[in-house]
Design an enzyme around this catalytic site. Sequence first.
Site, PDB file in Angstrom:
ATOM      1  N   ILE A  64      -8.491  -9.172 -11.194  1.00 21.02           N
ATOM      2  CA  ILE A  64      -8.882  -8.849 -12.406  1.00 21.02           C
ATOM      3  C   ILE A  64     -10.228  -8.610 -12.018  1.00 21.02           C
ATOM      4  O   ILE A  64     -11.124  -9.416 -11.780  1.00 21.02           O
ATOM      5  CB  ILE A  64      -8.405  -9.689 -13.379  1.00 21.02           C
ATOM      6  CG1 ILE A  64      -6.795  -9.878 -13.672  1.00 21.02           C
ATOM      7  CG2 ILE A  64      -9.024  -9.144 -14.789  1.00 21.02           C
ATOM      8  CD1 ILE A  64      -6.433 -10.875 -14.494  1.00 21.02           C
ATOM      9  N   HIS A  71       0.409   0.587 -13.215  1.00 20.29           N
ATOM     10  CA  HIS A  71       1.302  -0.617 -13.476  1.00 20.29           C
ATOM     11  C   HIS A  71       2.520  -0.331 -13.853  1.00 20.29           C
ATOM     12  O   HIS A  71       3.024   0.578 -14.357  1.00 20.29           O
ATOM     13  CB  HIS A  71       0.703  -0.880 -15.146  1.00 20.29           C
ATOM     14  CG  HIS A  71       1.297  -2.294 -15.286  1.00 20.29           C
ATOM     15  ND1 HIS A  71       0.851  -3.814 -14.850  1.00 20.29           N
ATOM     16  CD2 HIS A  71       2.139  -2.745 -16.273  1.00 20.29           C
ATOM     17  CE1 HIS A  71       1.432  -4.448 -15.453  1.00 20.29           C
ATOM     18  NE2 HIS A  71       2.299  -4.133 -16.289  1.00 20.29           N
ATOM     19  N   MET A 124      -4.399  -7.272  -6.908  1.00 19.69           N
ATOM     20  CA  MET A 124      -4.009  -8.103  -7.670  1.00 19.69           C
ATOM     21  C   MET A 124      -5.122  -9.125  -8.102  1.00 19.69           C
ATOM     22  O   MET A 124      -4.751 -10.406  -8.407  1.00 19.69           O
ATOM     23  CB  MET A 124      -3.038  -8.818  -6.969  1.00 19.69           C
ATOM     24  CG  MET A 124      -1.478  -8.224  -6.894  1.00 19.69           C
ATOM     25  SD  MET A 124      -0.994  -7.328  -8.166  1.00 19.69           S
ATOM     26  CE  MET A 124       0.616  -7.019  -7.872  1.00 19.69           C
ATOM     27  N   GLY A 169       0.899  -1.218  -0.004  1.00 17.84           N
ATOM     28  CA  GLY A 169       0.019  -0.182   0.098  1.00 17.84           C
ATOM     29  C   GLY A 169       0.655   1.397  -0.182  1.00 17.84           C
ATOM     30  O   GLY A 169       0.124   2.293   0.333  1.00 17.84           O
ATOM     31  N   SER A 170       2.206   1.311  -0.600  1.00 17.01           N
ATOM     32  CA  SER A 170       3.025   2.597  -0.574  1.00 17.01           C
ATOM     33  C   SER A 170       2.102   3.460  -1.567  1.00 17.01           C
ATOM     34  O   SER A 170       2.154   4.682  -1.286  1.00 17.01           O
ATOM     35  CB  SER A 170       4.278   2.154  -1.043  1.00 17.01           C
ATOM     36  OG  SER A 170       4.374   1.839  -2.291  1.00 17.01           O
TER      37      SER A 170
HETATM   38  C1  GAR Z   1       3.036  -1.254  -7.595  1.00 14.26           C
HETATM   39  O1  GAR Z   1       4.353  -1.560  -7.973  1.00 14.26           O
HETATM   40  C2  GAR Z   1       2.149  -1.404  -8.749  1.00 14.26           C
HETATM   41  O2  GAR Z   1       2.573  -0.756  -9.596  1.00 14.26           O
HETATM   42  C3  GAR Z   1       1.982  -2.837  -8.828  1.00 14.26           C
HETATM   43  O3  GAR Z   1       2.000  -3.443  -7.369  1.00 14.26           O
HETATM   44  C4  GAR Z   1       2.692  -2.457  -6.738  1.00 14.26           C
HETATM   45  C5  GAR Z   1       1.903  -2.315  -5.555  1.00 14.26           C
HETATM   46  O4  GAR Z   1       2.931  -1.499  -4.620  1.00 14.26           O
HETATM   47  N1  GAR Z   1       0.845  -3.130  -9.565  1.00 14.26           N
HETATM   48  C6  GAR Z   1       0.742  -4.230 -10.392  1.00 14.26           C
HETATM   49  O5  GAR Z   1       1.556  -4.971 -10.635  1.00 14.26           O
HETATM   50  C7  GAR Z   1      -0.547  -4.499 -11.145  1.00 14.26           C
HETATM   51  N2  GAR Z   1      -0.556  -5.199 -12.124  1.00 14.26           N
HETATM   52  P1  GAR Z   1       2.205  -0.731  -3.191  1.00 14.26           P
HETATM   53  O6  GAR Z   1       1.333  -1.815  -2.564  1.00 14.26           O
HETATM   54  O7  GAR Z   1       3.323  -0.519  -2.381  1.00 14.26           O
HETATM   55  O8  GAR Z   1       1.461   0.417  -3.882  1.00 14.26           O
END
Ligand code: GAR
Length: 192
Positions: free
Chosen positions: A97, A114, A95, A20-21
């Site tokens: 769809i 993405h 994660m 969740g950053s």
């Molecule tokens: C991020 O890098 C985002 O782009 C990716 O998951 C990570 C979540 O990080 N998303 C995907 O791969 C979607 N297909 P976070 O939980 O720290 O925001």
Amino acid sequence: MEKLTGLKKIKTAVFISGKGSNLKNIIRFSKIKKSPISINVIISNTNKARGLNFANQSKISKKIFDYKNVNFAENQILKFLKKKKIKFICLAGFMKILSKGFIKKFDGKIINIHPSLLPKYKGLDTHNRAIKNKEKFAGCTVHYVTAKLDSGKIILQKKIKITSKDNPKTLAKKVLKQEHKLYPAAIKKIFY
Ligand code: GAR
């Protein structure tokens, strides 16, 4: 998406599955006066998502939906979003769809971030694949969500260099830093 005219911020839900950053950063952004959106709801498919802690910290209502039955989960989410009068959705490391039917209900009102320079490297494991293919650049993309995975219209994109020292982990870290700038910029671009 209509441009913002009044002073009222657009009620938004953020969907997460992980740390969740991006969520944390979007919450911070949403609190500034110039933000077109407010974050009213945080949704996750798992109670293991560490990002849910940010909901507690910022007193935003959060809800976890069991995805064992996707159809049921999506219907429950839609009901919840309706109850909370949510008009816009940001996917931030979600994660799962979303189905065609779900997307139709929020047509043009769901965006995603993405970790690749779309249309390259849709799906998972983007950084590993980019390095293996000896790409010179990596990056991130904010795009509208359509029924076709990672294929909706691009709103903004940021490109960074891959160096010979990079591995998937260092690259992910560098890209994530850019994601935190790109997501708010994309939201502003949509509404202003
Ligand atoms: C991020 O890098 C985002 O782009 C990716 O998951 C990570 C979540 O990080 N998303 C995907 O791969 C979607 N297909 P976070 O939980 O720290 O925001």
